[in-house]
Design a protein around this motif. Structure first.
Motif, PDB file in Angstrom:
ATOM      1  N   ASN A 173     -61.552  84.626  10.974  1.00  0.00           N
ATOM      2  CA  ASN A 173     -61.353  83.292  10.556  1.00  0.00           C
ATOM      3  C   ASN A 173     -59.733  83.569   9.903  1.00  0.00           C
ATOM      4  N   ARG A 174     -58.983  84.583   9.952  1.00  0.00           N
ATOM      5  CA  ARG A 174     -57.691  84.803   9.624  1.00  0.00           C
ATOM      6  C   ARG A 174     -57.512  84.613   7.847  1.00  0.00           C
ATOM      7  N   VAL A 175     -58.565  85.000   7.201  1.00  0.00           N
ATOM      8  CA  VAL A 175     -58.508  84.783   5.655  1.00  0.00           C
ATOM      9  C   VAL A 175     -58.333  86.137   5.030  1.00  0.00           C
ATOM     10  N   ILE A 176     -58.041  87.423   5.858  1.00  0.00           N
ATOM     11  CA  ILE A 176     -57.770  88.608   5.178  1.00  0.00           C
ATOM     12  C   ILE A 176     -56.147  88.764   5.513  1.00  0.00           C
ATOM     13  N   VAL A 177     -55.620  89.075   4.225  1.00  0.00           N
ATOM     14  CA  VAL A 177     -53.907  89.048   4.413  1.00  0.00           C
ATOM     15  C   VAL A 177     -53.877  90.460   4.435  1.00  0.00           C
ATOM     16  N   ARG A 178     -52.907  90.801   5.494  1.00  0.00           N
ATOM     17  CA  ARG A 178     -52.421  91.975   5.681  1.00  0.00           C
ATOM     18  C   ARG A 178     -50.833  92.042   5.787  1.00  0.00           C
ATOM     19  N   ARG A 179     -50.396  92.858   5.013  1.00  0.00           N
ATOM     20  CA  ARG A 179     -48.787  92.822   4.609  1.00  0.00           C
ATOM     21  C   ARG A 179     -48.225  94.277   5.220  1.00  0.00           C
ATOM     22  N   TYR A 180     -47.117  94.325   5.520  1.00  0.00           N
ATOM     23  CA  TYR A 180     -46.481  95.519   6.275  1.00  0.00           C
ATOM     24  C   TYR A 180     -45.055  95.637   5.631  1.00  0.00           C
ATOM     25  N   GLN A 181     -44.684  96.899   5.309  1.00  0.00           N
ATOM     26  CA  GLN A 181     -43.182  96.944   5.111  1.00  0.00           C
ATOM     27  C   GLN A 181     -42.495  97.962   6.190  1.00  0.00           C
ATOM     28  N   ALA A 182     -41.338  97.398   6.672  1.00  0.00           N
ATOM     29  CA  ALA A 182     -40.885  97.836   7.989  1.00  0.00           C
ATOM     30  C   ALA A 182     -39.294  98.002   7.525  1.00  0.00           C
ATOM     31  N   VAL A 183     -38.454  98.852   8.703  1.00  0.00           N
ATOM     32  CA  VAL A 183     -37.053  99.001   8.551  1.00  0.00           C
ATOM     33  C   VAL A 183     -36.876  98.791  10.105  1.00  0.00           C
ATOM     34  N   VAL A 184     -35.874  97.637  10.416  1.00  0.00           N
ATOM     35  CA  VAL A 184     -35.735  97.392  11.683  1.00  0.00           C
ATOM     36  C   VAL A 184     -33.975  97.895  12.052  1.00  0.00           C
ATOM     37  N   GLU A 185     -33.694  97.978  13.335  1.00  0.00           N
ATOM     38  CA  GLU A 185     -32.318  98.317  13.678  1.00  0.00           C
ATOM     39  C   GLU A 185     -31.574  96.840  13.409  1.00  0.00           C
ATOM     40  N   GLY A 186     -30.286  96.899  12.916  1.00  0.00           N
ATOM     41  CA  GLY A 186     -29.603  95.642  12.972  1.00  0.00           C
ATOM     42  C   GLY A 186     -29.828  94.949  11.424  1.00  0.00           C
ATOM     43  N   GLN A 187     -28.861  94.145  11.308  1.00  0.00           N
ATOM     44  CA  GLN A 187     -28.932  93.195   9.840  1.00  0.00           C
ATOM     45  C   GLN A 187     -29.425  91.839  10.184  1.00  0.00           C
ATOM     46  N   MET A 188     -30.588  91.606   9.792  1.00  0.00           N
ATOM     47  CA  MET A 188     -30.965  90.372   9.925  1.00  0.00           C
ATOM     48  C   MET A 188     -30.603  89.751   8.624  1.00  0.00           C
ATOM     49  N   THR A 189     -30.322  88.413   9.190  1.00  0.00           N
ATOM     50  CA  THR A 189     -29.634  87.388   8.055  1.00  0.00           C
ATOM     51  C   THR A 189     -30.792  86.748   7.138  1.00  0.00           C
ATOM     52  N   GLY A 190     -32.076  86.830   7.506  1.00  0.00           N
ATOM     53  CA  GLY A 190     -32.943  85.988   6.732  1.00  0.00           C
ATOM     54  C   GLY A 190     -34.401  86.090   7.172  1.00  0.00           C
ATOM     55  N   GLY A 191     -35.316  85.501   6.654  1.00  0.00           N
ATOM     56  CA  GLY A 191     -36.632  85.644   7.192  1.00  0.00           C
ATOM     57  C   GLY A 191     -36.880  84.585   8.201  1.00  0.00           C
ATOM     58  N   ARG A 192     -38.088  84.721   8.938  1.00  0.00           N
ATOM     59  CA  ARG A 192     -38.402  83.566   9.884  1.00  0.00           C
ATOM     60  C   ARG A 192     -39.856  83.927  10.265  1.00  0.00           C
ATOM     61  N   ASP A 193     -40.470  82.855  10.923  1.00  0.00           N
ATOM     62  CA  ASP A 193     -41.687  82.971  11.448  1.00  0.00           C
ATOM     63  C   ASP A 193     -41.507  83.159  13.151  1.00  0.00           C
ATOM     64  N   ILE A 194     -42.109  84.180  13.619  1.00  0.00           N
ATOM     65  CA  ILE A 194     -41.978  84.744  15.033  1.00  0.00           C
ATOM     66  C   ILE A 194     -43.349  84.091  15.696  1.00  0.00           C
ATOM     67  N   GLU A 195     -43.337  83.148  16.270  1.00  0.00           N
ATOM     68  CA  GLU A 195     -44.503  82.518  17.157  1.00  0.00           C
ATOM     69  C   GLU A 195     -44.185  82.654  18.442  1.00  0.00           C
ATOM     70  N   ALA A 196     -44.894  83.606  19.245  1.00  0.00           N
ATOM     71  CA  ALA A 196     -44.688  83.815  20.598  1.00  0.00           C
ATOM     72  C   ALA A 196     -46.054  84.395  21.206  1.00  0.00           C
ATOM     73  N   PRO A 197     -46.410  84.180  22.301  1.00  0.00           N
ATOM     74  CA  PRO A 197     -47.661  84.569  22.874  1.00  0.00           C
ATOM     75  C   PRO A 197     -47.248  86.238  23.395  1.00  0.00           C
TER      76      PRO A 197
END
Length: 329
Positions: A173-197
């Protein structure tokens, strides 16, 4: 919907599950739909039960590849025997919380979660059975989700059938919240939602990719800190597809540092020190840590929140790229 609840479970317990196939799963293969509706069991188990006739749709046996139309009644009735192949073994892991119903496990990077091809033993499942032998009677020793071998952090394990039922439903039911910390390559300019199958990569069955016809997937990204050639982010899973965070970040051009499977190239800032080059090139796992879980207790529904500090290699990585940024400012 019904479930026969045998309590803690013992060898030979009869397990009964009934689920109505929702319209959203119409068109799926029977084995895939069963995996969606009964996430506490592995797809291999469900496929075997389909072939044996213990798992039916509208009281009829179906081949695993049969397509569903929606509205069918899934019914599983099986004697849940102990898997004699799962032996208790000493495996390194931490515990953030433990009671009669629930374990919150802190998995180190490098530990495989459950046995499979190439990893027959010395997995987290073996270690959990060593810690609490009664978990041997539960699918996957009660674990309701997994982390990749190279990912560190928090996992939930149920300690009895009742908790397993409640927690797997909460995850579904997607009511358990799971959060991760990560380091990515490149300079991201801001947060976003990634919605892709996401679906299996047809050119490499060990990988996943964003693809038409894949399963719905949503990852929420929040920027934490930017460096000269990298970005620290928080990723929250709204769904739980295989390799989801890794695939989604790679698909937008920001692969996880160290994740060569999904496109990491060993990016360096300009004029790096030799020490920094060696650290970045030597970081040989995806820079991903499951640091936070929020859930309701399966017995009394009280709200729980757990956090796990990032492991030493992850902290050393952040310190090094932060020091590099400050030196160049």
């Amino acid at each position: 919907m019904s479930d026969k609840d045998p309590g803690r479970g013992s060898p030979g317990d009869e397990v009964v599950r009934e689920r109505v196939v929702p319209a959203a799963l119409a068109g799926l293969r029977a084995d895939r739909a069963a995996a969606e509706l009964l996430p506490e069991f592995s797809r291999a188990q469900l496929t075997r039960w389909l072939r044996e006739g213990a798992l039916t749709f509208d009281r009829r046996g179906l081949a695993p590849k049969s397509r569903l139309v929606g509205g069918e009644l899934l019914r599983l009735q099986v004697s849940l025997a102990v898997d004699r192949g799962l032996e208790p073994q000493t495996v390194a892991f931490g515990l953030c919380y433990e009671d009669d119903d629930l374990l919150i496990v802190n998995k180190p990077a490098g530990v495989v979660v459950h046995p499979g091809a190439g990893n027959p033993d010395h997995t987290l499942v073996n270690g959990l059975i060593e810690h609490r032998p009664a978990l041997k009677t539960l699918p996957r020793a009660g674990l309701i989700h997994r982390l990749d071998k190279g990912t560190s952090g928090l996992l939930i394990a149920a300690c009895n059938e009742r908790s397993l039922k409640v927690l797997t439903q909460a995850m579904s039911n997607r009511v358990i919240v799971r959060r991760y910390q990560a380091v990515v390559e490149g300079q991201m300019t801001g947060g976003r939602d990634i919605e892709a199958p996401i679906g299996r990569d047809p050119r490499n069955r060990l990988k996943q990719r964003v693809r038409e016809g894949g399963r719905y997937a949503l990852t929420r990204i929040r920027l934490i800190e930017r460096f000269r050639a990298h970005t620290q982010i928080e990723a929250q899973l709204a769904t739980g597809r295989t390799h989801q965070i890794r695939v989604h970040l790679s698909s937008i051009g920001y692969p996880l540092l160290g994740d060569r499977t999904y496109g990491a190239r060993g990016v360096l800032p300009t004029r790096p020190t030799q020490d920094l080059v060696e650290l970045l090139r030597g970081f040989d796992r995806p820079a991903l840590h499951a640091y936070c879980l929020e859930l309701s207790h399966p017995r009394d529904a009280r709200k729980l929140r757990f956090e796990a500090e990032a492991p030493s290699d992850f902290q050393a990585l952040l310190s090094a790229i932060r020091r590099d940024r400050e030196t160049e400012e």
